[in-house]
Scaffold this active site. Structure first.
Site, short mmCIF file in Angstrom:
data_model
loop_
_atom_site.label_atom_id
_atom_site.label_comp_id
_atom_site.label_asym_id
_atom_site.label_seq_id
_atom_site.Cartn_x
_atom_site.Cartn_y
_atom_site.Cartn_z
N CYS A 94 3.35 6.86 8.12
CA CYS A 94 2.80 6.35 6.87
C CYS A 94 2.26 7.47 5.96
O CYS A 94 3.04 8.21 5.38
CB CYS A 94 1.74 5.29 7.19
SG CYS A 94 1.50 4.09 5.87
N ARG A 130 0.74 -4.41 -1.95
CA ARG A 130 0.99 -3.59 -0.76
C ARG A 130 2.02 -4.29 0.11
O ARG A 130 2.17 -5.51 0.04
CB ARG A 130 -0.30 -3.43 0.08
CG ARG A 130 -1.44 -2.75 -0.60
CD ARG A 130 -2.62 -2.56 0.35
NE ARG A 130 -2.38 -1.59 1.40
CZ ARG A 130 -2.42 -0.28 1.22
NH1 ARG A 130 -2.70 0.22 0.04
NH2 ARG A 130 -2.19 0.55 2.22
N HIS A 194 3.22 1.68 11.89
CA HIS A 194 2.03 1.72 12.73
C HIS A 194 2.33 0.78 13.89
O HIS A 194 3.39 0.18 13.95
CB HIS A 194 0.80 1.18 11.96
CG HIS A 194 0.43 1.98 10.76
ND1 HIS A 194 -0.23 3.18 10.83
CD2 HIS A 194 0.60 1.74 9.44
CE1 HIS A 194 -0.46 3.64 9.62
NE2 HIS A 194 0.04 2.79 8.75
N1 GLN Z 1 -2.44 5.44 1.51
C1 GLN Z 1 -1.02 5.30 1.73
C2 GLN Z 1 -0.48 4.03 1.14
O1 GLN Z 1 -1.22 3.13 0.85
C3 GLN Z 1 -0.73 5.39 3.20
C4 GLN Z 1 -1.25 4.21 3.97
C5 GLN Z 1 -1.30 4.41 5.45
O2 GLN Z 1 -1.14 5.51 5.95
N2 GLN Z 1 -1.55 3.36 6.17
O3 GLN Z 1 0.71 3.91 0.96
#
Ligand code: GLN
Length: 214
Positions: A94, A130, A194
């Site tokens: 990520c 998101r 993840h």
């Molecule tokens: N901050 C980054 C995003 O929102 C990565 C998120 C993360 O590593 N979980 O895309």
């Protein structure tokens, strides 16, 4: 006793959704194979000596932590690049995956510079949006199925010559459009999964160890 040394890059700053579980799973499987395993966090101001490590893990993070890490990464770029080119085992999840590429525009449209070792780049989605939820992908080389959890505001586009890590079966992956998920190059994998990835996908964890034993 056989020894393995793990580097947890910025492990005190980038470690969302239990990403450290990748190191725990890797360590557990390595011990079963008779290795003594040591993990070292390399963070702000530390030097990264690529010759010391058998496995480097670079986890996910919030935009704020990524904005801090971007400044420090410049000093480590050459050594990280050498590690990758020398076929070192490297897993980036990520935020770490985003930072291996050219740049990431965060949720507030601030530009976070990446290492620029790879050609992928990451934009943000429309405000507040998101990609969150379970994700399932098919390995682009051997067809294995991996399960994980994604939570990212960034949408990533691969460079022309980049090979995806997997093809999305369920969920969004890199950008929710082209079905690509992550990328792979030599023994480096960048991915949005993840989970933690290596804890939920034991076969992949052991494939990593097989690479070291080849
Ligand atoms: N901050 C980054 C995003 O929102 C990565 C998120 C993360 O590593 N979980 O895309």
């Amino acid at each position: 006793m056989k020894k393995l040394k793990i580097c947890h890059l910025y492990g005190n700053l980038l470690n969302t959704y239990g990403d450290v579980g990748n190191i725990m799973a890797f360590t557990h499987e390595a011990k079963k194979r008779g290795y003594e395993v040591e993990t070292e966090i390399i963070s702000l101001g530390d030097s990264f000596d690529e010759k010391k490590y058998d496995f480097v893990f670079f986890g996910g993070g919030q935009d704020y932590e990524q904005s801090i890490v971007q400044l420090d990464l410049k000093d480590k770029k050459n050594a990280i690049q050498r590690y990758i080119e020398n076929s070192g085992l490297f897993l980036a999840i990520c935020g770490g995956y985003q930072l291996l590429g050219k740049y990431y525009y965060d949720a507030y449209n601030n530009k976070i510079e990446g290492l620029n070792i790879f050609d992928h780049y990451t934009k943000n989605q429309e405000e507040g949006k998101r990609f969150t939820g379970n994700i399932r992908i098919r390995d682009s080389i051997n067809g294995s199925i991996y399960n994980g959890f994604e939570n990212h505001g960034g949408i990533t586009y691969l460079g022309e010559n980049q090979q995806p890590f997997g093809i999305v079966v369920e969920g969004n992956g890199n950008n929710g459009i082209d079905k690509t998920e992550g990328f792979r190059y030599k023994n480096t994998i960048g991915t949005y999964l993840h989970g933690p990835l290596l804890a939920r996908n034991n076969e992949l964890c052991n494939e990593f160890l097989n690479i070291l034993e080849r």
